[in-house]
Write an enzyme that holds these catalytic residues in place. Structure first.
Site, mmCIF file in Angstrom:
data_model
loop_
_atom_site.group_PDB
_atom_site.id
_atom_site.type_symbol
_atom_site.label_atom_id
_atom_site.label_comp_id
_atom_site.label_asym_id
_atom_site.label_seq_id
_atom_site.Cartn_x
_atom_site.Cartn_y
_atom_site.Cartn_z
ATOM 1 N NE ARG A 1 14.876 23.238 28.736
ATOM 2 C CZ ARG A 1 14.988 23.341 27.111
ATOM 3 N NH1 ARG A 1 13.133 22.728 26.926
ATOM 4 N NH2 ARG A 1 15.217 23.166 26.516
ATOM 5 C CD GLU B 1 15.051 26.092 15.599
ATOM 6 O OE1 GLU B 1 15.864 25.787 17.002
ATOM 7 O OE2 GLU B 1 15.790 25.625 14.889
ATOM 8 N NE ARG C 1 34.836 -4.551 51.059
ATOM 9 C CZ ARG C 1 35.385 -4.256 52.146
ATOM 10 N NH1 ARG C 1 35.698 -4.905 53.552
ATOM 11 N NH2 ARG C 1 36.719 -3.230 52.090
ATOM 12 C CE LYS D 1 39.931 -6.758 51.943
ATOM 13 N NZ LYS D 1 41.712 -6.142 52.854
ATOM 14 C CE1 TYR E 1 45.973 -1.264 58.137
ATOM 15 C CE2 TYR E 1 43.428 -0.424 59.764
ATOM 16 C CZ TYR E 1 44.665 -0.089 59.405
ATOM 17 O OH TYR E 1 44.659 0.931 58.767
HETATM 18 C C1 UD1 Z 1 18.553 22.886 18.051
HETATM 19 C C2 UD1 Z 1 17.778 23.047 16.906
HETATM 20 C C3 UD1 Z 1 16.224 22.588 16.883
HETATM 21 C C4 UD1 Z 1 16.365 20.985 17.189
HETATM 22 C C5 UD1 Z 1 16.842 20.485 18.450
HETATM 23 C C6 UD1 Z 1 16.803 18.946 18.253
HETATM 24 C C7 UD1 Z 1 19.107 24.952 16.205
HETATM 25 C C8 UD1 Z 1 18.494 26.181 16.488
HETATM 26 N N1 UD1 Z 1 17.763 24.529 16.569
HETATM 27 O O1 UD1 Z 1 17.245 23.113 19.355
HETATM 28 O O2 UD1 Z 1 15.989 22.904 15.188
HETATM 29 O O3 UD1 Z 1 14.739 20.863 16.191
HETATM 30 O O4 UD1 Z 1 18.268 21.388 18.431
HETATM 31 O O5 UD1 Z 1 17.270 18.842 19.613
HETATM 32 O O6 UD1 Z 1 19.925 24.030 16.092
HETATM 33 N N2 UD1 Z 1 24.881 24.325 22.060
HETATM 34 C C9 UD1 Z 1 26.449 24.883 21.729
HETATM 35 N N3 UD1 Z 1 27.049 25.932 22.346
HETATM 36 C C10 UD1 Z 1 25.485 26.751 22.173
HETATM 37 C C11 UD1 Z 1 23.980 26.461 22.146
HETATM 38 C C12 UD1 Z 1 23.758 25.353 22.205
HETATM 39 O O7 UD1 Z 1 27.360 23.950 22.438
HETATM 40 O O8 UD1 Z 1 25.305 28.552 21.926
HETATM 41 C C13 UD1 Z 1 25.046 22.851 21.946
HETATM 42 C C14 UD1 Z 1 24.384 22.343 23.121
HETATM 43 O O9 UD1 Z 1 25.052 21.954 24.533
HETATM 44 C C15 UD1 Z 1 23.019 21.578 22.832
HETATM 45 C C16 UD1 Z 1 23.087 21.663 21.125
HETATM 46 O O10 UD1 Z 1 23.783 22.141 21.043
HETATM 47 O O11 UD1 Z 1 23.651 19.821 22.924
HETATM 48 C C17 UD1 Z 1 21.862 21.486 20.910
HETATM 49 O O12 UD1 Z 1 21.459 23.504 21.548
HETATM 50 P P1 UD1 Z 1 20.072 23.224 22.417
HETATM 51 O O13 UD1 Z 1 20.578 24.856 22.803
HETATM 52 O O14 UD1 Z 1 19.453 22.290 22.840
HETATM 53 O O15 UD1 Z 1 19.982 23.847 20.809
HETATM 54 P P2 UD1 Z 1 17.470 23.526 20.635
HETATM 55 O O16 UD1 Z 1 17.305 24.057 20.929
HETATM 56 O O17 UD1 Z 1 16.981 21.968 20.958
#
Ligand code: UD1
Ligand code: CA
Length: 464
Positions: free
Chosen positions: A15, A161, A340, A358, A394
């Site tokens: 997003r 979720e 600067r 500068k 310069y």
């Molecule tokens: C997640 C939580 C949700 C919570 C919300 C809070 C889960 C399933 N859900 O949802 O309950 O309310 O955060 O903000 O955990 N990431 C990875 N690898 C992946 C997927 C995600 O490293 O495969 C990381 C993302 O980079 C991010 C974080 O995990 O930093 C959260 O992932 P995101 O997809 O934003 O989770 P939410 O749908 O927001």
């Protein structure tokens, strides 16, 4: 008890609609992940593991550090899958704290309270009550007799979720922040049992709650002090919203310390700002890096100031740019001035409009009030440097210094061709090009002599 931190930073950040990995987008002049890493490291954990995936190389390069380890998650199959990748790097004892790389403003004190709540034996979830819980995982509790909200009040049963929730569950306002602390050994067992049987076909970290409940392990919650610290960044809109909240925090802290901000909503700090007493800052200023401002100094509107020291009583007039410079006490700078890197101004120095300085030192009382350039110069006390004058520092290959002694008067439109020295008290006639040493106390003029042709007749228009 030994603490390990796992920071999830592998997600795509769809997003954001950006080629840049989400966690590298800046908030308050620092990448999102930088905020999280700094807060995590303030807890002095035994290890800090960052899970990377989308844009892994860029993220790892930006955060390479002695106490940090990276594990890759390829492909990204959900938050549970992300933490699974860190399992081999986690010891079997102690506590693991899981953080979200896109929740940047979480406070150290909140995390300490969460780890304390875990106490090495419970699963501790950081939750918050949101007026608009849409999109978040909801905390499902056993209904307690007399519990006001039906679902709230009792023991935690699960996190559901948004996409998997029933209409009734969607009304729950208590949400999971994406941050938890658990005994590492138990967490490993629960992670091994995750499945992807859900609406998104992902391995949810949040499902460890149901496993803990099934194992008879107590699930407790800690709550965040305010919602700002647990807000996540998923879109440019949310990033801008969080930026304003962060700036408001900075502005409030400065005002509580006595700084007078003309408008806290038009103030931006992307680094650190230390102010003395009775400092006034007008609207639209941006401070970057490390900036200090002394007692009674005033900063006019729309100045950009980076890595600078402004001494007591100095006045910075509007639209001035200052970078890597020091401004002495009582100096007047701008409007439209540019200092600067390496500009070092003494006390009561005046730098006026459209003057650029500068890598130059100006001693007390020196003045360059209009349209001038001082580069690689050493300028003595009380020097008056005329409008339109420049140091030609310069030669096309190397930079050279110009030395101007105390009480020198440089007229308008002079070119001081460096390397060159002007002795103390000397005067340079307007329009001069100075290429040789000027002796102290002398008058130097380096320009074509004026000639006059008497009764000069101007050309006339030819008749048509
Ligand atoms: C997640 C939580 C949700 C919570 C919300 C809070 C889960 C399933 N859900 O949802 O309950 O309310 O955060 O903000 O955990 N990431 C990875 N690898 C992946 C997927 C995600 O490293 O495969 C990381 C993302 O980079 C991010 C974080 O995990 O930093 C959260 O992932 P995101 O997809 O934003 O989770 P939410 O749908 O927001
Ligand atoms: Ca998120």
């Amino acid at each position: 008890m030994a603490l390990s931190v796992v920071i999830m930073a592998a997600g795509k950040g769809t997003r954001m609609r950006s080629a840049r990995p989400k966690v590298l987008h800046a908030l308050g002049g620092r990448p999102l992940l930088g905020h999280v890493v700094a807060t995590a490291e303030a807890l002095a954990p035994q290890r800090c593991i960052v899970v990377t995936g989308h844009g892994a190389e860029a993220v790892e390069a930006a955060f390479a550090g002695a106490q940090r380890a990276f594990v890759r998650q390829m492909p990204q199959l959900g938050t549970g899958h992300a933490v699974q990748q860190a399992v081999p790097a986690l010891p079997d004892d102690g506590i693991t704290l899981v953080l979200n790389g896109d929740v940047p403003l979480i406070r150290e004190a909140t995390l300490r309270a969460l780890v304390e709540a875990c106490a090495g034996s419970k699963l501790a979830l950081l939750t918050v009550d949101l007026a608009e819980p849409f999109g978040y995982g909801r905390i499902v509790r056993t209904a307690e007799p007399g519990g006001a909200k039906g679902h709230a009040g009792g023991a935690v049963q699960a996190i559901v979720e948004e996409k998997d929730a029933t209409p009734l569950q969607r009304q729950i306002s208590e949400v999971y922040t994406g941050i938890l602390a658990a005994p590492t050994a138990l967490l490993k067992q629960w992670l091994a049992r995750l499945t992807n049987q859900n609406a998104q076909g992902e391995y949810y970290l949040t499902d460890v709650v149901a496993h803990a409940v099934a194992d008879g392990v107590e699930v407790c919650t800690a709550s965040a002090k305010d919602e700002t610290e647990v807000l996540g960044v998923n879109s440019p809109l949310q990033l801008a919203d969080l930026e304003r909240r962060l700036q408001r925090r900075h502005a409030d802290a400065l005002m509580e310390a006595g700084v007078r901000l003309a408008d806290p909503a038009r103030f931006d700090l992307r680094g650190t700002l230390a102010c003395g007493m009775d400092v006034e800052i007008d609207v639209g200023c941006v401070f970057e890096g490390a900036v200090t401002i002394g007692d009674g100094a005033r900063i006019g509107p729309h100045c950009v100031i980076r890595d600078a020291q402004i001494a007591a009583g100095a006045v910075i007039h509007p639209f001035t740019h200052i970078e890597g410079a020091a401004v002495g006490a009582g100096s007047l700078i701008g409007p439209f001035a540019r200092l600067r890197p390496g500009a070092r101004l003494g006390e009561e120095v005046h730098i006026g409009n459209f003057v650029e300085v500068k890598n130059s030192t100006l001693a007390n009382g020196a003045k360059a009030n209009h349209l001038a350039y001082l580069g690689d110069a050493t300028v003595g006390e009380r020097v008056n440097y005329g409008a339109g004058s420049i140091t030609a520092n310069y030669d096309g290959a190397n930079k050279h210094r110009t030395t101007i002694g105390a009480d020198v008067h440089v007229g308008s439109n002079c070119v001081l061709v460096a390397p060159v020295t002007i002795g103390a008290g000397a005067t340079i006639g307007g329009g001069s090009t100075i290429t040789k040493t000027v002796e102290p106390g002398s008058l130097a003029i380096g320009r074509a002599r004026q000639v006059a042709f008497a009764n000069w007749e101007r050309p006339k228009k030819r008749p048509k």
